[in-house]
Write a protein that holds these residues in place. Structure first.
Motif, PDB file in Angstrom:
ATOM      1  N   GLY A   1     -17.342  28.238 -48.369  1.00  0.00           N
ATOM      2  CA  GLY A   1     -16.926  26.849 -48.230  1.00  0.00           C
ATOM      3  C   GLY A   1     -16.477  26.208 -49.530  1.00  0.00           C
ATOM      4  O   GLY A   1     -16.471  24.987 -49.652  1.00  0.00           O
ATOM      5  N   GLN A   2     -16.069  27.017 -50.482  1.00  0.00           N
ATOM      6  CA  GLN A   2     -15.663  26.521 -51.792  1.00  0.00           C
ATOM      7  C   GLN A   2     -14.135  26.470 -51.899  1.00  0.00           C
ATOM      8  O   GLN A   2     -13.524  27.200 -52.672  1.00  0.00           O
ATOM      9  N   TRP A   3     -13.524  25.577 -51.143  1.00  0.00           N
ATOM     10  CA  TRP A   3     -12.057  25.527 -51.098  1.00  0.00           C
ATOM     11  C   TRP A   3     -11.454  25.193 -52.464  1.00  0.00           C
ATOM     12  O   TRP A   3     -10.401  25.716 -52.818  1.00  0.00           O
ATOM     13  N   GLU A   4     -12.106  24.325 -53.230  1.00  0.00           N
ATOM     14  CA  GLU A   4     -11.555  23.951 -54.538  1.00  0.00           C
ATOM     15  C   GLU A   4     -11.554  25.137 -55.502  1.00  0.00           C
ATOM     16  O   GLU A   4     -10.613  25.319 -56.262  1.00  0.00           O
ATOM     17  N   LYS A   5     -12.609  25.938 -55.465  1.00  0.00           N
ATOM     18  CA  LYS A   5     -12.682  27.124 -56.317  1.00  0.00           C
ATOM     19  C   LYS A   5     -11.644  28.149 -55.862  1.00  0.00           C
ATOM     20  O   LYS A   5     -11.004  28.800 -56.699  1.00  0.00           O
ATOM     21  N   ALA A   6     -11.466  28.308 -54.543  1.00  0.00           N
ATOM     22  CA  ALA A   6     -10.446  29.229 -54.028  1.00  0.00           C
ATOM     23  C   ALA A   6      -9.069  28.817 -54.540  1.00  0.00           C
ATOM     24  O   ALA A   6      -8.295  29.653 -55.021  1.00  0.00           O
TER      25      ALA A   6
ATOM     26  N   ALA B   1      -9.516  28.763 -46.521  1.00  0.00           N
ATOM     27  CA  ALA B   1     -10.595  28.010 -47.167  1.00  0.00           C
ATOM     28  C   ALA B   1     -10.366  26.510 -46.989  1.00  0.00           C
ATOM     29  O   ALA B   1     -11.309  25.760 -46.693  1.00  0.00           O
ATOM     30  N   CYS B   2      -9.128  26.080 -47.145  1.00  0.00           N
ATOM     31  CA  CYS B   2      -8.793  24.662 -46.957  1.00  0.00           C
ATOM     32  C   CYS B   2      -8.994  24.256 -45.501  1.00  0.00           C
ATOM     33  O   CYS B   2      -9.510  23.166 -45.224  1.00  0.00           O
ATOM     34  N   GLU B   3      -8.604  25.121 -44.601  1.00  0.00           N
ATOM     35  CA  GLU B   3      -8.772  24.846 -43.168  1.00  0.00           C
ATOM     36  C   GLU B   3     -10.241  24.648 -42.832  1.00  0.00           C
ATOM     37  O   GLU B   3     -10.613  23.689 -42.158  1.00  0.00           O
ATOM     38  N   LYS B   4     -11.088  25.534 -43.323  1.00  0.00           N
ATOM     39  CA  LYS B   4     -12.517  25.446 -43.025  1.00  0.00           C
ATOM     40  C   LYS B   4     -13.152  24.197 -43.614  1.00  0.00           C
ATOM     41  O   LYS B   4     -14.145  23.696 -43.096  1.00  0.00           O
ATOM     42  N   ALA B   5     -12.586  23.694 -44.698  1.00  0.00           N
ATOM     43  CA  ALA B   5     -13.116  22.496 -45.347  1.00  0.00           C
ATOM     44  C   ALA B   5     -12.479  21.213 -44.811  1.00  0.00           C
ATOM     45  O   ALA B   5     -12.778  20.121 -45.315  1.00  0.00           O
ATOM     46  N   GLY B   6     -11.590  21.340 -43.839  1.00  0.00           N
ATOM     47  CA  GLY B   6     -10.945  20.161 -43.271  1.00  0.00           C
ATOM     48  C   GLY B   6      -9.852  19.575 -44.153  1.00  0.00           C
ATOM     49  O   GLY B   6      -9.472  18.420 -43.984  1.00  0.00           O
ATOM     50  N   ARG B   7      -9.335  20.361 -45.067  1.00  0.00           N
ATOM     51  CA  ARG B   7      -8.290  19.901 -45.987  1.00  0.00           C
ATOM     52  C   ARG B   7      -6.916  20.281 -45.432  1.00  0.00           C
ATOM     53  O   ARG B   7      -6.204  21.105 -45.990  1.00  0.00           O
ATOM     54  N   TRP B   8      -6.542  19.661 -44.332  1.00  0.00           N
ATOM     55  CA  TRP B   8      -5.317  20.035 -43.630  1.00  0.00           C
ATOM     56  C   TRP B   8      -4.075  19.830 -44.490  1.00  0.00           C
ATOM     57  O   TRP B   8      -3.153  20.636 -44.440  1.00  0.00           O
TER      58      TRP B   8
ATOM     59  N   SER C   1      -1.450  30.372 -38.485  1.00  0.00           N
ATOM     60  CA  SER C   1      -2.631  30.121 -37.674  1.00  0.00           C
ATOM     61  C   SER C   1      -3.645  29.262 -38.413  1.00  0.00           C
ATOM     62  O   SER C   1      -4.195  28.306 -37.857  1.00  0.00           O
ATOM     63  N   ALA C   2      -3.901  29.577 -39.675  1.00  0.00           N
ATOM     64  CA  ALA C   2      -4.873  28.801 -40.457  1.00  0.00           C
ATOM     65  C   ALA C   2      -4.387  27.372 -40.682  1.00  0.00           C
ATOM     66  O   ALA C   2      -5.163  26.419 -40.571  1.00  0.00           O
ATOM     67  N   ALA C   3      -3.096  27.217 -40.994  1.00  0.00           N
ATOM     68  CA  ALA C   3      -2.556  25.873 -41.222  1.00  0.00           C
ATOM     69  C   ALA C   3      -2.557  25.048 -39.935  1.00  0.00           C
ATOM     70  O   ALA C   3      -2.915  23.862 -39.939  1.00  0.00           O
ATOM     71  N   ILE C   4      -2.185  25.669 -38.833  1.00  0.00           N
ATOM     72  CA  ILE C   4      -2.188  24.967 -37.545  1.00  0.00           C
ATOM     73  C   ILE C   4      -3.609  24.589 -37.157  1.00  0.00           C
ATOM     74  O   ILE C   4      -3.862  23.479 -36.679  1.00  0.00           O
TER      75      ILE C   4
ATOM     76  N   GLU D   1      -5.115  20.951 -36.359  1.00  0.00           N
ATOM     77  CA  GLU D   1      -5.783  20.711 -35.075  1.00  0.00           C
ATOM     78  C   GLU D   1      -7.154  20.085 -35.295  1.00  0.00           C
ATOM     79  O   GLU D   1      -7.523  19.112 -34.636  1.00  0.00           O
ATOM     80  N   LYS D   2      -7.912  20.607 -36.255  1.00  0.00           N
ATOM     81  CA  LYS D   2      -9.258  20.082 -36.522  1.00  0.00           C
ATOM     82  C   LYS D   2      -9.215  18.643 -37.004  1.00  0.00           C
ATOM     83  O   LYS D   2     -10.171  17.896 -36.813  1.00  0.00           O
ATOM     84  N   ALA D   3      -8.121  18.270 -37.656  1.00  0.00           N
ATOM     85  CA  ALA D   3      -7.976  16.905 -38.171  1.00  0.00           C
ATOM     86  C   ALA D   3      -7.285  15.980 -37.166  1.00  0.00           C
ATOM     87  O   ALA D   3      -7.027  14.824 -37.477  1.00  0.00           O
TER      88      ALA D   3
END
Length: 107
Positions: free
Chosen positions: A29-34, A59-66, A89-92, A96-98
């Motif tokens: 869950g470390q999108w910023e580090k990724a 990583a951004c998708e999982k953190a809600g950073r659409w 798929s990850a971007a979509i 979707e989550k947002a």
């Protein structure tokens, strides 16, 4: 980090080691580090590839950073890379989550 310790052990980080680190960040869950690792790669003489971008987008998708996920997807062609089904798929999924279905449809 392990990547920074590699040169001292006579090892040179490559795209496989960076991609593994980015994937570990994604799972933690470390999108910023990724994202930081992705940006660090060219300066270390390592060109990011589709796997690098896909793991960072995920990583951004999982953190809600659409917005960041979509931005990375759109950046890939400028980096000489072709987004694939995993990229889209990850971007979509991030959109979707947002609740950003309009943005998802534009991809």
């Amino acid at each position: 980090s392990l990547l920074r310790e590699m040169p001292g052990a006579g090892l040179t980080p490559n795209e496989v080691s960076y991609n593994a680190a980015i994937s570990a960040c994604e799972k933690a869950g470390q999108w910023e580090k990724a994202l930081s690792l992705l940006r660090e790669m060219p300066g270390a003489g390592v060109q990011p590839n589709e796997v690098s971008y896909n793991a960072t987008i995920s990583a951004c998708e999982k953190a809600g950073r659409w917005e960041k996920a979509v931005s990375l997807l759109r950046e890939m062609p400028d980096a000489g890379l072709s987004p694939d089904v995993i990229s889209y798929s990850a971007a979509i999924s991030a959109c979707e989550k947002a609740g950003r279905w309009e943005e998802a449809l534009s991809l």
